[in-house]
Write a protein that holds these residues in place. Structure first.
Motif, PDB file in Angstrom:
ATOM      1  N   VAL A  84       0.820  -1.210   0.000  1.00 55.99           N
ATOM      2  CA  VAL A  84       0.000   0.000   0.000  1.00 55.99           C
ATOM      3  C   VAL A  84       0.857   1.264   0.000  1.00 55.99           C
ATOM      4  N   ASN A  85       2.019   1.232   0.652  1.00 54.89           N
ATOM      5  CA  ASN A  85       2.821   2.458   0.727  1.00 54.89           C
ATOM      6  C   ASN A  85       3.452   2.848  -0.607  1.00 54.89           C
ATOM      7  N   THR A  86       3.285   2.022  -1.646  1.00 52.88           N
ATOM      8  CA  THR A  86       3.776   2.386  -2.976  1.00 52.88           C
ATOM      9  C   THR A  86       2.660   2.903  -3.883  1.00 52.88           C
ATOM     10  N   TYR A  87       1.414   2.909  -3.400  1.00 52.95           N
ATOM     11  CA  TYR A  87       0.294   3.355  -4.231  1.00 52.95           C
ATOM     12  C   TYR A  87       0.421   4.841  -4.564  1.00 52.95           C
ATOM     13  N   GLY A  88      -0.276   5.253  -5.605  1.00 57.17           N
ATOM     14  CA  GLY A  88      -0.318   6.650  -6.001  1.00 57.17           C
ATOM     15  C   GLY A  88      -1.746   7.110  -6.187  1.00 57.17           C
ATOM     16  N   SER A  89      -1.917   8.310  -6.706  1.00 54.62           N
ATOM     17  CA  SER A  89      -3.256   8.862  -6.917  1.00 54.62           C
ATOM     18  C   SER A  89      -3.593   9.041  -8.386  1.00 54.62           C
ATOM     19  N   GLU A  90      -2.634   8.799  -9.297  1.00 56.81           N
ATOM     20  CA  GLU A  90      -2.878   8.934 -10.734  1.00 56.81           C
ATOM     21  C   GLU A  90      -2.305   7.721 -11.471  1.00 56.81           C
ATOM     22  N   ALA A 108      -9.656   1.274  -3.177  1.00 52.91           N
ATOM     23  CA  ALA A 108      -9.554   2.418  -2.270  1.00 52.91           C
ATOM     24  C   ALA A 108      -8.906   2.013  -0.953  1.00 52.91           C
ATOM     25  N   THR A 109      -8.071   2.905  -0.410  1.00 55.29           N
ATOM     26  CA  THR A 109      -7.433   2.670   0.884  1.00 55.29           C
ATOM     27  C   THR A 109      -7.967   3.594   1.968  1.00 55.29           C
ATOM     28  N   GLU A 110      -8.844   4.555   1.598  1.00 54.31           N
ATOM     29  CA  GLU A 110      -9.419   5.500   2.554  1.00 54.31           C
ATOM     30  C   GLU A 110     -10.897   5.698   2.251  1.00 54.31           C
ATOM     31  N   ASP A 111     -11.643   6.103   3.289  1.00 53.80           N
ATOM     32  CA  ASP A 111     -13.050   6.459   3.078  1.00 53.80           C
ATOM     33  C   ASP A 111     -13.158   7.728   2.232  1.00 53.80           C
ATOM     34  N   ASN A 112     -14.309   7.859   1.573  1.00 56.34           N
ATOM     35  CA  ASN A 112     -14.611   9.038   0.749  1.00 56.34           C
ATOM     36  C   ASN A 112     -13.532   9.283  -0.296  1.00 56.34           C
ATOM     37  N   LYS A 139     -12.863   2.867   2.157  1.00 58.81           N
ATOM     38  CA  LYS A 139     -11.744   1.973   2.407  1.00 58.81           C
ATOM     39  C   LYS A 139     -12.181   0.516   2.276  1.00 58.81           C
ATOM     40  N   GLY A 140     -11.422  -0.253   1.493  1.00 62.27           N
ATOM     41  CA  GLY A 140     -11.738  -1.664   1.312  1.00 62.27           C
ATOM     42  C   GLY A 140     -12.730  -1.948   0.210  1.00 62.27           C
ATOM     43  N   GLN A 141     -13.143  -0.937  -0.526  1.00 60.00           N
ATOM     44  CA  GLN A 141     -14.062  -1.144  -1.648  1.00 60.00           C
ATOM     45  C   GLN A 141     -13.295  -1.083  -2.963  1.00 60.00           C
ATOM     46  N   GLU A 142     -13.888  -1.707  -3.983  1.00 59.59           N
ATOM     47  CA  GLU A 142     -13.299  -1.664  -5.312  1.00 59.59           C
ATOM     48  C   GLU A 142     -14.376  -1.369  -6.348  1.00 59.59           C
ATOM     49  N   TYR A 143     -13.940  -0.800  -7.457  1.00 58.91           N
ATOM     50  CA  TYR A 143     -14.813  -0.525  -8.607  1.00 58.91           C
ATOM     51  C   TYR A 143     -14.198  -1.194  -9.825  1.00 58.91           C
ATOM     52  N   MET A 144     -15.011  -1.946 -10.561  1.00 56.76           N
ATOM     53  CA  MET A 144     -14.541  -2.629 -11.766  1.00 56.76           C
ATOM     54  C   MET A 144     -15.385  -2.217 -12.957  1.00 56.76           C
ATOM     55  N   GLU A 145     -14.726  -1.992 -14.110  1.00 55.99           N
ATOM     56  CA  GLU A 145     -15.445  -1.679 -15.333  1.00 55.99           C
ATOM     57  C   GLU A 145     -14.724  -2.304 -16.522  1.00 55.99           C
ATOM     58  N   TYR A 146     -15.511  -2.650 -17.540  1.00 57.84           N
ATOM     59  CA  TYR A 146     -15.014  -3.310 -18.745  1.00 57.84           C
ATOM     60  C   TYR A 146     -15.058  -2.373 -19.935  1.00 57.84           C
ATOM     61  N   GLY A 147     -14.222  -2.674 -20.938  1.00 54.88           N
ATOM     62  CA  GLY A 147     -14.378  -2.044 -22.237  1.00 54.88           C
ATOM     63  C   GLY A 147     -15.615  -2.600 -22.926  1.00 54.88           C
ATOM     64  N   LYS A 148     -15.992  -1.985 -24.022  1.00 52.09           N
ATOM     65  CA  LYS A 148     -17.199  -2.386 -24.744  1.00 52.09           C
ATOM     66  C   LYS A 148     -16.827  -2.988 -26.088  1.00 52.09           C
ATOM     67  N   GLN A 149     -17.449  -4.107 -26.414  1.00 49.46           N
ATOM     68  CA  GLN A 149     -17.293  -4.758 -27.708  1.00 49.46           C
ATOM     69  C   GLN A 149     -15.826  -5.062 -28.023  1.00 49.46           C
ATOM     70  N   GLY A 163      -5.998  13.488  -4.162  1.00 50.12           N
ATOM     71  CA  GLY A 163      -4.653  12.966  -3.960  1.00 50.12           C
ATOM     72  C   GLY A 163      -4.560  11.761  -3.051  1.00 50.12           C
ATOM     73  N   LYS A 164      -5.691  11.111  -2.717  1.00 47.30           N
ATOM     74  CA  LYS A 164      -5.644   9.918  -1.871  1.00 47.30           C
ATOM     75  C   LYS A 164      -5.077   8.734  -2.648  1.00 47.30           C
ATOM     76  N   LYS A 165      -4.474   7.791  -1.908  1.00 42.22           N
ATOM     77  CA  LYS A 165      -3.820   6.640  -2.530  1.00 42.22           C
ATOM     78  C   LYS A 165      -4.848   5.597  -2.976  1.00 42.22           C
ATOM     79  N   ILE A 166      -4.687   5.152  -4.220  1.00 41.09           N
ATOM     80  CA  ILE A 166      -5.515   4.089  -4.775  1.00 41.09           C
ATOM     81  C   ILE A 166      -4.604   3.101  -5.507  1.00 41.09           C
ATOM     82  N   ALA A 167      -5.148   1.908  -5.797  1.00 42.82           N
ATOM     83  CA  ALA A 167      -4.453   0.939  -6.635  1.00 42.82           C
ATOM     84  C   ALA A 167      -5.311   0.649  -7.853  1.00 42.82           C
ATOM     85  N   VAL A 168      -4.668   0.282  -8.954  1.00 44.16           N
ATOM     86  CA  VAL A 168      -5.369  -0.049 -10.195  1.00 44.16           C
ATOM     87  C   VAL A 168      -4.805  -1.355 -10.741  1.00 44.16           C
TER      88      VAL A 168
END
Length: 342
Positions: A84-90, A108-112, A139-149, A163-168
């Motif tokens: 987690v300490n290597t995550y970024g925001s972009e 996500a690593t933080e709320d909101n 914190k602890g939630q993820e969002y997933m999305e797919y390309g189309k066709q 600027g909060k830390k996220i992973a992708v």
């Protein structure tokens, strides 16, 4: 899904999924890899454009290495999980267009946590290409999305607005690399944040003793008018978010750029090489090189051959040790135009 854990010291590890009620305590013996199989019921579902709380949270009392493996039948790929300490925001995304839609997962690593997503293509959920939209995660939630066709989301831009830390994580269930080079395989990898990208990358050819040393690579530019040099020769100028794709490369490549870039290397399908199928690696820049690595390869019975590619400063050749034994200097070759690395 398998998770392979390793550590230089004896330690204990907790793997848990609070959203699904999964918990597993694992004891590690120093320098002895341990593989944990995660039941399918605790994994992320195949549904896009939604927020869930299905993450696996891994914590340890001491530093550990974490490798992920997805496999089924004759398809497999692995990925390194970053702490987690290597995550970024972009981030920029990189999957590969295939017979199934590629996807990205945001963690996500933080709320909101407010994430702005600018997809490269229209997504399965109907979000239009190049039109930003936002998703809010706790914190602890993820969002997933797919390309189309069967279009690739590669080159999509993702940022946390405060600027909060996220992973992708990006991947594709079934793809040929490149198109026409069967067989179809799963690929996935955790992305390196833009803040950790660099301006010099080394791409090693595959082993010539058993493999046709052909591979595919992609470059994504983080800025406009970014000059790209291949082995010291200017060969491309990319704009911000532009993706350059190169197939059937056979030699060692030293890539340099005027501004930071993202580089992804792919192995190709069995029709185009002697051994192997598609796999994906987000290549770390030279700026991120470190002086020791603790790693392990999967024990899956379908893997008959294991390879390791070590890139180092040429001045260090002869002092690189594998399990305490020096690697022969003759095993290394200098990179063209970047001969300070081998």
């Amino acid at each position: 899904c398998e998770i392979t854990l390793s550590s230089a010291t004896n330690t204990s590890v907790l793997i848990e999924s609070p959203g699904k009620g999964y918990s597993n305590n694992v004891s590690l013996t120093a320098n002895t890899p341990t593989t944990v199989t995660i039941p399918n019921g605790y994994l992320v579902p195949k549904i896009g454009d939604r927020v869930d709380s299905l993450l696996l949270h891994i914590t340890a009392n001491d530093p550990i290495s974490v490798y992920l493996l997805n496999f089924a039948g004759a398809t497999a790929d692995g990925a390194l999980a970053y702490p987690v300490n290597t995550y970024g925001s972009e981030y920029y995304t990189s999957g590969y267009e295939g017979f199934s839609n590629d996807c990205f997962i945001i963690i996500a690593t933080e709320d909101n946590t407010i994430v702005e997503i600018t997809p490269k293509v229209t997504t399965q959920g109907g979000h239009l290409a190049n039109v930003p939209y936002t998703v809010t995660l706790n914190k602890g939630q993820e969002y997933m999305e797919y390309g189309k066709q069967n279009t690739a989301t590669t080159g999509s831009y993702i940022r946390e607005v405060n600027g909060k830390k996220i992973a992708v994580i990006c991947g594709t269930k079934c793809t040929n690399v490149p198109f026409g080079c069967a067989a179809c395989d799963v690929i996935f990898e955790q992305m390196i944040p833009i803040s950790k990208l660099g301006k010099k990358y080394l791409l090693a050819p595959l082993a010539t003793d058993t493999l046709t040393p052909a591979y595919t690579y992609r470059i994504i530019s983080t800025t406009d008018s970014n000059k790209i040099y291949l082995n010291g020769v200017l060969y491309d100028t990319l704009q911000k978010g532009e993706v350059a794709n190169h197939n059937h490369e056979t030699g060692a490549i030293c890539l340099t750029s005027e501004y930071p870039i993202m580089v992804v290397q792919y192995t190709q399908g069995i029709i185009c090489v002697k051994v192997g199928d598609p796999a994906m690696i987000v290549v770390p820049p030279v700026e991120q090189f470190i002086d020791r690595v603790n790693y392990a390869t999967p024990t899956y019975v379908g893997f008959r051959e294991h390879y390791i590619y070590i890139l180092t400063e040429t001045a260090s050749v002869g002092t690189v040790n594998l399990n305490g034994t020096a690697i022969a200097q003759a095993s290394f070759k200098p990179f063209p135009s970047c001969n300070t690395y081998s």
